[in-house]
Design a protein around this motif. Structure first.
Motif, PDB file in Angstrom:
ATOM      1  N   ALA A  47      -7.138-101.105  27.757  1.00 24.36           N
ATOM      2  CA  ALA A  47      -7.308-100.270  28.946  1.00 24.36           C
ATOM      3  C   ALA A  47      -6.674-100.913  30.167  1.00 24.36           C
ATOM      4  N   GLU A  48      -6.836-102.212  30.310  1.00 28.03           N
ATOM      5  CA  GLU A  48      -6.240-102.923  31.452  1.00 28.03           C
ATOM      6  C   GLU A  48      -4.723-102.877  31.385  1.00 28.03           C
ATOM      7  N   ALA A  49      -4.166-102.989  30.175  1.00 32.07           N
ATOM      8  CA  ALA A  49      -2.709-102.917  30.012  1.00 32.07           C
ATOM      9  C   ALA A  49      -2.202-101.529  30.403  1.00 32.07           C
ATOM     10  N   ILE A  50      -2.926-100.487  30.019  1.00 33.21           N
ATOM     11  CA  ILE A  50      -2.512 -99.120  30.334  1.00 33.21           C
ATOM     12  C   ILE A  50      -2.597 -98.862  31.829  1.00 33.21           C
ATOM     13  N   VAL A  51      -3.659 -99.314  32.453  1.00 35.78           N
ATOM     14  CA  VAL A  51      -3.838 -99.117  33.893  1.00 35.78           C
ATOM     15  C   VAL A  51      -2.767 -99.868  34.679  1.00 35.78           C
ATOM     16  N   GLY A  52      -2.298-100.977  34.118  1.00 29.94           N
ATOM     17  CA  GLY A  52      -1.341-101.835  34.825  1.00 29.94           C
ATOM     18  C   GLY A  52       0.083-101.348  34.816  1.00 29.94           C
ATOM     19  N   SER A  53       0.359-100.193  34.225  1.00 31.20           N
ATOM     20  CA  SER A  53       1.736 -99.712  34.160  1.00 31.20           C
ATOM     21  C   SER A  53       1.768 -98.194  34.069  1.00 31.20           C
ATOM     22  N   SER A  54       2.830 -97.587  34.589  1.00 29.80           N
ATOM     23  CA  SER A  54       2.970 -96.133  34.480  1.00 29.80           C
ATOM     24  C   SER A  54       3.430 -95.712  33.092  1.00 29.80           C
ATOM     25  N   THR A  55       4.088 -96.645  32.374  1.00 29.67           N
ATOM     26  CA  THR A  55       4.537 -96.369  31.005  1.00 29.67           C
ATOM     27  C   THR A  55       4.016 -97.459  30.085  1.00 29.67           C
ATOM     28  N   THR A  56       3.301 -97.068  29.049  1.00 22.73           N
ATOM     29  CA  THR A  56       2.773 -98.033  28.082  1.00 22.73           C
ATOM     30  C   THR A  56       3.371 -97.754  26.717  1.00 22.73           C
ATOM     31  N   VAL A  57       4.106 -98.724  26.182  1.00 25.38           N
ATOM     32  CA  VAL A  57       4.669 -98.624  24.839  1.00 25.38           C
ATOM     33  C   VAL A  57       3.680 -99.261  23.869  1.00 25.38           C
ATOM     34  N   ILE A  58       3.356 -98.550  22.802  1.00 22.29           N
ATOM     35  CA  ILE A  58       2.402 -99.050  21.813  1.00 22.29           C
ATOM     36  C   ILE A  58       3.124 -99.235  20.489  1.00 22.29           C
ATOM     37  N   CYS A  83       2.193 -92.490  31.110  1.00 20.51           N
ATOM     38  CA  CYS A  83       2.732 -91.999  29.839  1.00 20.51           C
ATOM     39  C   CYS A  83       2.519 -93.041  28.756  1.00 20.51           C
ATOM     40  N   LEU A  84       1.951 -92.628  27.639  1.00 24.88           N
ATOM     41  CA  LEU A  84       1.800 -93.496  26.472  1.00 24.88           C
ATOM     42  C   LEU A  84       2.896 -93.152  25.470  1.00 24.88           C
ATOM     43  N   VAL A  85       3.592 -94.176  25.000  1.00 26.37           N
ATOM     44  CA  VAL A  85       4.705 -94.002  24.071  1.00 26.37           C
ATOM     45  C   VAL A  85       4.356 -94.743  22.787  1.00 26.37           C
ATOM     46  N   ASN A  86       4.140 -94.010  21.719  1.00 29.42           N
ATOM     47  CA  ASN A  86       3.752 -94.612  20.446  1.00 29.42           C
ATOM     48  C   ASN A  86       4.981 -94.850  19.564  1.00 29.42           C
ATOM     49  N   LEU A  87       5.259 -96.107  19.241  1.00 27.31           N
ATOM     50  CA  LEU A  87       6.363 -96.458  18.356  1.00 27.31           C
ATOM     51  C   LEU A  87       5.853 -97.076  17.055  1.00 27.31           C
ATOM     52  N   ASP A 111       5.990 -89.548  21.184  1.00 25.31           N
ATOM     53  CA  ASP A 111       5.927 -90.222  19.892  1.00 25.31           C
ATOM     54  C   ASP A 111       7.350 -90.632  19.517  1.00 25.31           C
ATOM     55  N   GLY A 112       7.481 -91.777  18.881  1.00 25.55           N
ATOM     56  CA  GLY A 112       8.814 -92.248  18.532  1.00 25.55           C
ATOM     57  C   GLY A 112       8.818 -93.074  17.269  1.00 25.55           C
ATOM     58  N   ALA A 136       7.703 -85.761  30.274  1.00 25.79           N
ATOM     59  CA  ALA A 136       7.390 -87.145  29.902  1.00 25.79           C
ATOM     60  C   ALA A 136       8.668 -87.920  29.608  1.00 25.79           C
ATOM     61  N   TRP A 137       9.600 -87.272  28.913  1.00 25.18           N
ATOM     62  CA  TRP A 137      10.876 -87.927  28.610  1.00 25.18           C
ATOM     63  C   TRP A 137      11.657 -88.232  29.891  1.00 25.18           C
ATOM     64  N   THR A 138      11.689 -87.285  30.801  1.00 29.09           N
ATOM     65  CA  THR A 138      12.399 -87.481  32.067  1.00 29.09           C
ATOM     66  C   THR A 138      11.818 -88.649  32.847  1.00 29.09           C
TER      67      THR A 138
END
Length: 293
Positions: A47-58, A83-87, A111-112, A136-138
């Protein structure tokens, strides 16, 4: 960045190299230490990692784990403006479920899938494909393009596409293709052929394969599986010979037996005198017209 395994670390390192700040979290905190030494900030929780950035890559072990992670986020965590980006590797159904949870919290979701190894991240060889809402992509494409400068692909809004194409491309085309090369190379080198000679021949065959893929796609699109060239039965005869040669060398023929099983299935449905691509309708259980009549 959530996930500091081999791939997650490669992604985080590339973000740092591109001059972007990176906040990282991993279930095993010590895995974040090398990234911290390179300038990353280590978060105490996902949660802290997500709050700390506008884009979170997982990028963790599976999309199923990502689904559990998102379900376990604090109930009051608002994802608006993030935005959460799941890789992570997973099924299309999981991608949709994650997307629903993220958007329900006000966030955006992409999703990626990654089609290369960690060492390729950030190089011209890197290929990463994404899907999700265009907005989200933009919002994220500039950040994400740093991970695959020449191979970043946006597939559109259908969240199913990355996972489905991962099976078709990374699994079936790359994974099975590489396995078949290894099986063939093991046989040839056991028969005294120099490995460099095998590799040179394989490179030539790849050019033939590219042409055959284009040809096969046209046949499949047209639904036309007749041929005046090598029939499926001719191919089957050859595969049996190749399989027997490998087995006769005292080596298992895992890939060749799989191909033979696919050809036998198509043959049973009446495609013996059709093209190699007769396997396509056979896979879907469709018998050849003359067999069905």
């Amino acid at each position: 960045m959530i996930g500091a395994g081999l791939m997650g670390s490669a992604l985080a390192e590339e973000l740092l190299r591109s001059g972007r700040p990176a906040v990282v979290w991993n279930r095993t905190p010590e895995k974040c230490a090398p990234l911290a030494e390179k300038g990353a900030t280590v978060a105490a929780s996902a949660a802290e990692a997500i709050v700390g950035s506008s884009t979170t890559v997982i990028c963790i072990s599976s999309s199923g784990d990502v689904l559990d992670l998102v379900k376990g986020l604090p109930e009051d965590l608002d994802l608006s403006g993030r935005c959460l980006v799941n890789l992570s590797t997973g099924a299309a159904e999981e991608a949709r479920s994650i997307g629903e949870l993220v958007t329900a919290r006000g966030g955006e979701y992409l999703d990626g899938t990654i089609l290369v190894y960690p060492v390729d991240i950030g190089t011209p060889n890197a290929v990463i494909q994404y899907a999700g809402a265009n907005a989200a992509w933009t919002d994220t494409k500039d950040v994400l393009t740093a991970l695959a400068p020449e191979g970043t692909l946006y597939l559109g809004e259908d969240l199913d596409l990355p996972a489905v194409l991962d099976v078709a491309l990374t699994g079936s085309t790359l994974g099975v293709g590489l396995a078949s090369f290894i099986e063939g190379a093991a046989y040839a080198t056991a028969r005294g052929v120099d490995l460099d000679t095998v590799v040179a021949g394989a490179s030539r065959i790849l050019r033939v394969l590219q042409n055959e893929i284009v040809k096969a796609a046209k046949e499949i699109a047209a639904g036309e599986f007749t041929t005046d060239q090598a029939t499926l039965d001719v191919w089957r005869h050859g595969i049996v010979e190749y399989r027997d040669a490998i087995v006769g060398q005292g080596q298992p023929a895992f890939v060749m037996n799989g191909v033979l099983a696919a050809l036998d299935h198509a043959r049973d449905l009446g495609y013996a005198e059709h093209a190699f691509t007769g396997q396509f309708p056979a896979i879907h259980g469709v018998a050849a017209p003359e067999a069905a009549s």
